[in-house]
Each structure stands twice: as structure tokens, then as C-alpha cells.
Design a protein around this motif. Structure first.
Motif, mmCIF file in Angstrom:
data_model
loop_
_atom_site.group_PDB
_atom_site.id
_atom_site.type_symbol
_atom_site.label_atom_id
_atom_site.label_comp_id
_atom_site.label_asym_id
_atom_site.label_seq_id
_atom_site.Cartn_x
_atom_site.Cartn_y
_atom_site.Cartn_z
ATOM 1 N N MET A 203 0.374 -1.369 0.020
ATOM 2 C CA MET A 203 0.048 -0.147 0.204
ATOM 3 C C MET A 203 0.705 1.284 0.071
ATOM 4 S SD MET A 203 -2.785 -1.132 2.863
ATOM 5 C CE MET A 203 -4.077 -2.323 3.004
ATOM 6 N N GLY A 204 0.598 2.747 -0.725
ATOM 7 C CA GLY A 204 1.141 3.686 -0.320
ATOM 8 C C GLY A 204 0.827 3.968 1.333
ATOM 9 N N ARG A 205 1.418 5.354 1.175
ATOM 10 C CA ARG A 205 1.889 5.540 2.719
ATOM 11 C C ARG A 205 0.753 5.873 3.470
ATOM 12 N NH1 ARG A 205 5.714 8.626 6.149
ATOM 13 N NH2 ARG A 205 4.487 9.948 7.569
ATOM 14 N N GLU A 206 -0.456 6.901 2.955
ATOM 15 C CA GLU A 206 -1.729 6.951 3.563
ATOM 16 C C GLU A 206 -2.580 5.848 3.903
ATOM 17 O OE1 GLU A 206 -1.672 10.452 4.149
ATOM 18 O OE2 GLU A 206 0.214 10.873 4.035
ATOM 19 N N GLU A 207 -2.555 5.077 2.508
ATOM 20 C CA GLU A 207 -3.444 3.892 2.851
ATOM 21 C C GLU A 207 -3.163 3.198 3.611
ATOM 22 O OE1 GLU A 207 -5.401 0.947 -0.382
ATOM 23 O OE2 GLU A 207 -3.615 1.898 -0.761
ATOM 24 N N VAL A 208 -1.747 3.079 4.119
ATOM 25 C CA VAL A 208 -1.168 1.894 4.947
ATOM 26 C C VAL A 208 -1.589 2.770 5.886
ATOM 27 C CG1 VAL A 208 1.450 2.473 5.462
ATOM 28 C CG2 VAL A 208 0.406 0.587 5.943
ATOM 29 N N ILE A 209 -1.669 3.794 6.240
ATOM 30 C CA ILE A 209 -1.816 4.316 7.932
ATOM 31 C C ILE A 209 -3.171 4.668 8.135
ATOM 32 C CG2 ILE A 209 -1.296 7.152 8.726
ATOM 33 C CD1 ILE A 209 0.986 7.772 7.442
ATOM 34 N N LYS A 210 -4.137 4.347 7.080
ATOM 35 C CA LYS A 210 -5.482 5.112 7.954
ATOM 36 C C LYS A 210 -5.775 3.840 7.841
ATOM 37 C CE LYS A 210 -6.450 10.112 5.052
ATOM 38 N NZ LYS A 210 -6.482 9.892 6.187
ATOM 39 N N LYS A 211 -5.897 2.963 6.919
ATOM 40 C CA LYS A 211 -6.390 1.170 6.958
ATOM 41 C C LYS A 211 -5.495 0.563 7.879
ATOM 42 C CE LYS A 211 -8.393 2.174 2.042
ATOM 43 N NZ LYS A 211 -8.204 1.157 0.587
ATOM 44 N N VAL A 212 -4.168 0.307 8.301
ATOM 45 C CA VAL A 212 -3.388 -0.166 8.847
ATOM 46 C C VAL A 212 -3.482 -0.457 10.037
ATOM 47 C CG1 VAL A 212 -2.239 -2.279 9.061
ATOM 48 C CG2 VAL A 212 -3.034 -1.754 6.753
ATOM 49 N N MET A 213 -2.537 1.001 10.019
ATOM 50 C CA MET A 213 -1.546 1.621 11.132
ATOM 51 C C MET A 213 -3.466 2.052 12.812
ATOM 52 S SD MET A 213 1.815 2.815 10.054
ATOM 53 C CE MET A 213 2.369 2.503 12.025
ATOM 54 N N LEU A 214 -3.783 2.639 12.204
ATOM 55 C CA LEU A 214 -4.943 3.374 12.559
ATOM 56 C C LEU A 214 -6.416 2.783 12.958
ATOM 57 C CD1 LEU A 214 -3.595 7.472 11.581
ATOM 58 C CD2 LEU A 214 -3.077 6.111 13.744
ATOM 59 N N GLU A 215 -6.398 1.777 12.067
ATOM 60 C CA GLU A 215 -7.900 0.919 11.334
ATOM 61 C C GLU A 215 -8.575 1.446 12.990
ATOM 62 O OE1 GLU A 215 -9.389 -3.184 11.583
ATOM 63 O OE2 GLU A 215 -6.998 -3.116 11.530
ATOM 64 N N ARG A 216 -8.059 1.917 13.972
ATOM 65 C CA ARG A 216 -8.723 1.686 14.968
ATOM 66 C C ARG A 216 -8.959 2.589 15.987
ATOM 67 N NH1 ARG A 216 -7.412 -3.050 20.104
ATOM 68 N NH2 ARG A 216 -9.336 -1.980 20.954
ATOM 69 N N GLN A 217 -8.366 3.997 14.946
ATOM 70 C CA GLN A 217 -8.587 5.626 15.895
ATOM 71 C C GLN A 217 -9.595 5.942 14.365
ATOM 72 O OE1 GLN A 217 -5.343 6.669 17.607
ATOM 73 N NE2 GLN A 217 -5.143 8.446 17.018
ATOM 74 N N PRO A 218 -10.556 6.489 14.749
ATOM 75 C CA PRO A 218 -11.322 7.216 14.119
ATOM 76 C C PRO A 218 -11.275 8.137 13.322
ATOM 77 C CG PRO A 218 -12.870 6.323 16.445
ATOM 78 C CD PRO A 218 -11.013 6.144 16.272
ATOM 79 N N SER A 219 -10.743 9.462 14.105
ATOM 80 C CA SER A 219 -9.934 10.029 13.196
ATOM 81 C C SER A 219 -9.414 10.136 11.910
ATOM 82 C CB SER A 219 -9.124 10.893 13.888
ATOM 83 O OG SER A 219 -8.365 10.531 14.608
ATOM 84 N N ARG A 220 -8.574 8.457 11.884
ATOM 85 C CA ARG A 220 -7.830 8.388 11.074
ATOM 86 C C ARG A 220 -6.033 9.150 10.361
ATOM 87 N NH1 ARG A 220 -10.929 4.617 11.943
ATOM 88 N NH2 ARG A 220 -11.679 3.315 10.037
ATOM 89 N N GLU A 221 -6.561 10.131 11.696
ATOM 90 C CA GLU A 221 -4.947 11.149 12.230
ATOM 91 C C GLU A 221 -4.054 10.241 13.596
ATOM 92 O OE1 GLU A 221 -6.112 15.000 11.871
ATOM 93 O OE2 GLU A 221 -7.798 14.888 9.722
#
Length: 257
Positions: A203-221
Motif C-alpha cells: 500500500m501507499g503511505r497514506e493508505e497504510v496509515i489509515k487502513k492498517v496503522m490507524l484502523e482503531r482510531q476513528p479520526s484516521r489521524e
């Protein structure tokens, strides 16, 4: 929100969240004591540069937070402690039945017991000064749980409990104790994990951040270290004088789920 004339000790503060909190406290005028388990020239230079940047007194004191004696010695060596930020922490991930005993013991010692020992050493100083603020850096995992993080979750729940007890024992004094519960925070350690996650998931950087690393963080930030530092400054201010024994979540809505 000025903290001019106050002295803050921040454990585990030569990088990441601890350093971010130290910087914001210094920006607000507090003198700061940085800490970690190393004793390198760059550690002392970090404190020196921080002091020059914000026009405050900044020192670095080496102390291993896995040692009860060194936790207490940190506060005693500082000599003054108006603000105590218990931030030091480590992590290890494993199923309970395979979790190494030494890793469990280290996480409980550094993430939980250290806060008890530094608090015990700091409270007499705060009482003598007639003012004090204790800010414990807990975690969203102090309020909820994830699999394979038994020691970390247990320790952070313990930090929240210790926060409440400390607040009750100081409730009739001008001393407060609160816990900040961050979700995922963009630190150098987390930043370094992003390229590997990108390769693993293609995945690209933004996609992996939002869909993988921040999966449980609703703000996705990610939360930032500056935001956590600003929260700590608020908790140390007069505006927060009647806020004690509670948690403040900086988690993009994670614990609202």
C-alpha cells in the motif's frame, strides 16, 4: 498558561512523547529535567539546547526506570519537583502463554512501578512547596484492551488506578494527579514502522496509515507529541486546578467506540 518558576521532571524524555511534553512545558516557562536510561553527551546536549531555545533551566539526569532506587534518586537528585510527568514506557507483543516472564516484569516495572516510586518521592516536595501537578502518560490501553499486549494493558490500567488513588490522597491539597490516554501518536519510532508496513501490505503511505496503522482510531489521524504536550500544560495550569483523578483521552475517538 504560564508555568514560569516551576520545575518539571519528565521520565523517558530524550525522544518521542516525553520530549514533546518537555518541550511544551518549557515553552510555557517551566524549567525541565529530562531523563532516560542512557548517559551520553547527546543526552546532555539535548537538555542544553532545549534550555537555550526556551530560556529556561534544562538538565538531563540518567536514571533507569526499571530500578526503584534510581526512580526515587531521579527526583532526589533534581532537588525540586513541582510537576512530575510519568512517561517512561516500553512495549512487547506476544500471546499470554508465550509471553516471556522477563518481558512482563520489565514492562510492569518501567510502565507502572516507576510511576509509583517517582510519585512517592515527589509528593513530599510538592507538599513542602504548597503546589504540585502529577501527569501520568497512560494510554488508550489504560481504558480498553487489545490482544497480545497483556503486560502493557495491565500496566496502563494500573497507571489509571494509581492516578485515581494519588488524586484521592491529595484531594484536600493544592496538588492534582491526572492521566493522559493517547491513542496512536506519530513519534520517530512509529514513523520508522511505516515503510515496512507499506511493503508488507503493498500500500501507499497514506493508505497504510489509515487502513492498517490507524484502523482503531476513528479520526484516521495520528495524535502529535505537541498535542499531548499542550494537554499536559493545560493540566498543570490554574484552569485545571479542580481536575484531578481523571483521564483525558487524546485518541481520535478510539475509546468512544
Amino acid at each position: 498558561m504560564t508555568l514560569k518558576g516551576k520545575t518539571a521532571i519528565i521520565t523517558g524524555s530524550n525522544s518521542g512523547i516525553g520530549l514533546g511534553v518537555a518541550r511544551e512545558l518549557a515553552r510555557a516557562g517551566a524549567n525541565v529535567v529530562l531523563n532516560s536510561f542512557t548517559d551520553r553527551p547527546e543526552d546532555h546536549k539535548l537538555a542544553e539546547d532545549l534550555g537555550k531555545e526556551f530560556g529556561v533551566v534544562a538538565r538531563y539526569i540518567k536514571a533507569d526506570m526499571s530500578s526503584a532506587e534510581e526512580c526515587r534518586a531521579l527526583v532526589e537528585q533534581a532537588g525540586i519537583c513541582d510537576i512530575l510527568v510519568n512517561n517512561a514506557g516500553i512495549q512487547y507483543v506476544s500471546p499470554i502463554d508465550k509471553f516471556p516472564a522477563d518481558k512482563w516484569n520489565a514492562i510492569i516495572a518501567i510502565n507502572l512501578s516507576s510511576a509509583f516510586h517517582t510519585t512517592a518521592a515527589a509528593l513530599p516536595m510538592m507538599r513542602e512547596a504548597g503546589w504540585g501537578r502529577i501527569v501520568n502518560i497512560a494510554s488508550a490501553h489504560g481504558l480498553t484492551a487489545s490482544p497480545y499486549k497483556s503486560a502493557y494493558v495491565a500496566a496502563k490500567h494500573g497507571v489509571v488506578g494509581l492516578t485515581k488513588v494519588t488524586a484521592l490522597e491529595t484531594a484536600e491539597e493544592p496538588i492534582t494527579c491526572n492521566a493522559i490516554c493517547p491513542g496512536y501518536v506519530l513519534t520517530p519510532l512509529v514513523e520508522a514502522q511505516i515503510p515496512d508496513q507499506m511493503k508488507t501490505h503493498n500500500m501507499g503511505r497514506e493508505e497504510v496509515i489509515k487502513k492498517v496503522m490507524l484502523e482503531r482510531q476513528p479520526s484516521r489521524e495520528f495524535a502529535t507529541v505537541e498535542q499531548l504536550g499542550g494537554t499536559a500544560v493545560f493540566l498543570c495550569s490554574d484552569a485545571a486546578a479542580q481536575i484531578t483523578g481523571t483521564t483525558i483521552s487524546v485518541d481520535g475517538g478510539w475509546t468512544a467506540l
